[in-house]
Design a protein around this motif. Sequence first.
Motif, PDB file in Angstrom:
ATOM      1  N   ALA A  76       0.839  -1.192   0.000  1.00  0.00           N
ATOM      2  CA  ALA A  76       0.000   0.000   0.000  1.00  0.00           C
ATOM      3  C   ALA A  76       0.873   1.241   0.000  1.00  0.00           C
ATOM      4  O   ALA A  76       2.001   1.227   0.495  1.00  0.00           O
ATOM      5  N   ASN A  77       0.362   2.330  -0.570  1.00  0.00           N
ATOM      6  CA  ASN A  77       0.990   3.648  -0.503  1.00  0.00           C
ATOM      7  C   ASN A  77       0.346   4.434   0.630  1.00  0.00           C
ATOM      8  O   ASN A  77      -0.876   4.571   0.670  1.00  0.00           O
ATOM      9  N   ILE A  78       1.157   4.962   1.544  1.00  0.00           N
ATOM     10  CA  ILE A  78       0.663   5.813   2.622  1.00  0.00           C
ATOM     11  C   ILE A  78       1.211   7.205   2.354  1.00  0.00           C
ATOM     12  O   ILE A  78       2.422   7.421   2.419  1.00  0.00           O
ATOM     13  N   VAL A  79       0.331   8.150   2.010  1.00  0.00           N
ATOM     14  CA  VAL A  79       0.779   9.464   1.560  1.00  0.00           C
ATOM     15  C   VAL A  79       0.005  10.559   2.253  1.00  0.00           C
ATOM     16  O   VAL A  79      -1.069  10.333   2.825  1.00  0.00           O
ATOM     17  N   LEU A  80       0.552  11.752   2.202  1.00  0.00           N
ATOM     18  CA  LEU A  80      -0.130  12.942   2.672  1.00  0.00           C
ATOM     19  C   LEU A  80      -0.591  13.708   1.439  1.00  0.00           C
ATOM     20  O   LEU A  80       0.188  13.976   0.542  1.00  0.00           O
TER      21      LEU A  80
END
Length: 505
Positions: free
Chosen positions: A236-240
């Motif tokens: 998964a990509n965890i981004v702001l």
Amino acid sequence: MYIVLTAMLALNVSGDVLNGFQQVEDGLARSNETATERNVALLAQLEEFNKTNPEKGGIWLQKAQNVFKKTDSLYNYISELKLNIAKQADGSDGDPRNLENREDLEAAAAVMLAPINSKGADLRMRIDEYRSFSQQFIGDSIKKNNIEKVLATASFKEKNTIGAEKSWEERQFDNMPAIAAITILTKLQNDLRYVEGEVLNSLIANVDAGDIRVNQVEAFVIPESRIVMSGSNYKANIVLAAVDTTQRPLVVIGDKPLDNDRGIYEFGTGRAGTYDYSGYIEVPHGDGSVTKHEFASSYTVIEPMASVSATMVNVLYAGINNPISIAVPGVPNNAINATITNGTITRSGNNWIARPAKVGTNCVITVTANMNGRAQTVAKTDFRVRKLPDPTPFIAYKDAKGNPERYKGGKPFSKTLLLQSPGIEAAIDDDMLNVAYQVKSFETVFFDSMGNAIPEVSNGSNFSERQRASFRRLSRGKRFYISRVKAVGPDGIERILAPMEVIIN
């Protein structure tokens, strides 16, 4: 003043007019120096921004430097033309800033309108090229139109005394005093600096054109899939949202920071089930403070599975192409492979084509999926293999609306349509299968008044002339039979089909 002086030349080339041109020339020269300094300052802004942020500024700085190079090249070429006109008027020591024979009417034409190697025509082509080059950097249609007007080279439509249109260079330099021609060229240099400034301002505006400005900042978890097979990896990509890629935040899962600065969260999975996880993102600010943005998500692990089904029916038929649909949840089609026993299977777009070889022996389709760099078997499915059923013979025709129809016997049929038909066809068309067969031959059986059967042989799949002659003799209510129809299907097996009764209407 430049326009007024040009108009006055048509009436009288007096000393006052020539002095006026000299004043305009001096003023334009000073204006060019100011415009050059302004544009150099604009380029310096891009150079300074590129030092602090080369990822954003590099591409625009490169374009600006190319614009400077193109502009200077044409600007310097015009300076050479001015010098050549001055030397033509005053000799080898001629100086365009201190012209002596300002009233010389031949110097400009000798340089710019020479029959061979015309500098005026060459200048016009260079201006056209520069105009197209500079407009590609301008998105504003109004500014593009301004550049089109400022650097126009084909807008003069005035007629000369013999009625021929004058070219741009003739209009500018024919019978023009040397000082006026030099002033015209200086004005053109001024126009170049104006266009250069417009392009540089546009490039500076584009530096931040792709930035996204928001009034709320949130953390997001973007998984490749929420459903993961046992033994494969969860990713998964965890981004702001809207974070600048040049300043990435710190991502913490539980109490452990990620081991990369791209927000990629990846780990192995075990038993089937649904699992939760949470964490936070730390965002530093320019004043040294740090804010935390919490997030939470979940993922589901499932056992390996796949769906395999025959598109047409629940069995496969030998000797023909059977469309097959194969799908593995969470796995793209290009990462799926399939093999088959007792035949062949090939990919056809997003589906597959199975072609069994032997009737009576089951086909086993094995599906594998490429997950995390390794092939994993996800399904094995058995299919029974059957021989194609016999097709039905028919006479093809079109109804009153032009729609194709098939007459299969047993009811009245128009004698006119019969005579228009070329022959007999055969096919399986039972809404589950749609397979065409090739008719090799057939017989028609007629009965005379004594009840004797009279067989006639076809011409391949077409009616023979003897058969057609018999058709013409038939009256309403009479009937005949089409029998011994031999047909071959895609499986290569020759079959003798059931007879067909034809009733004449």
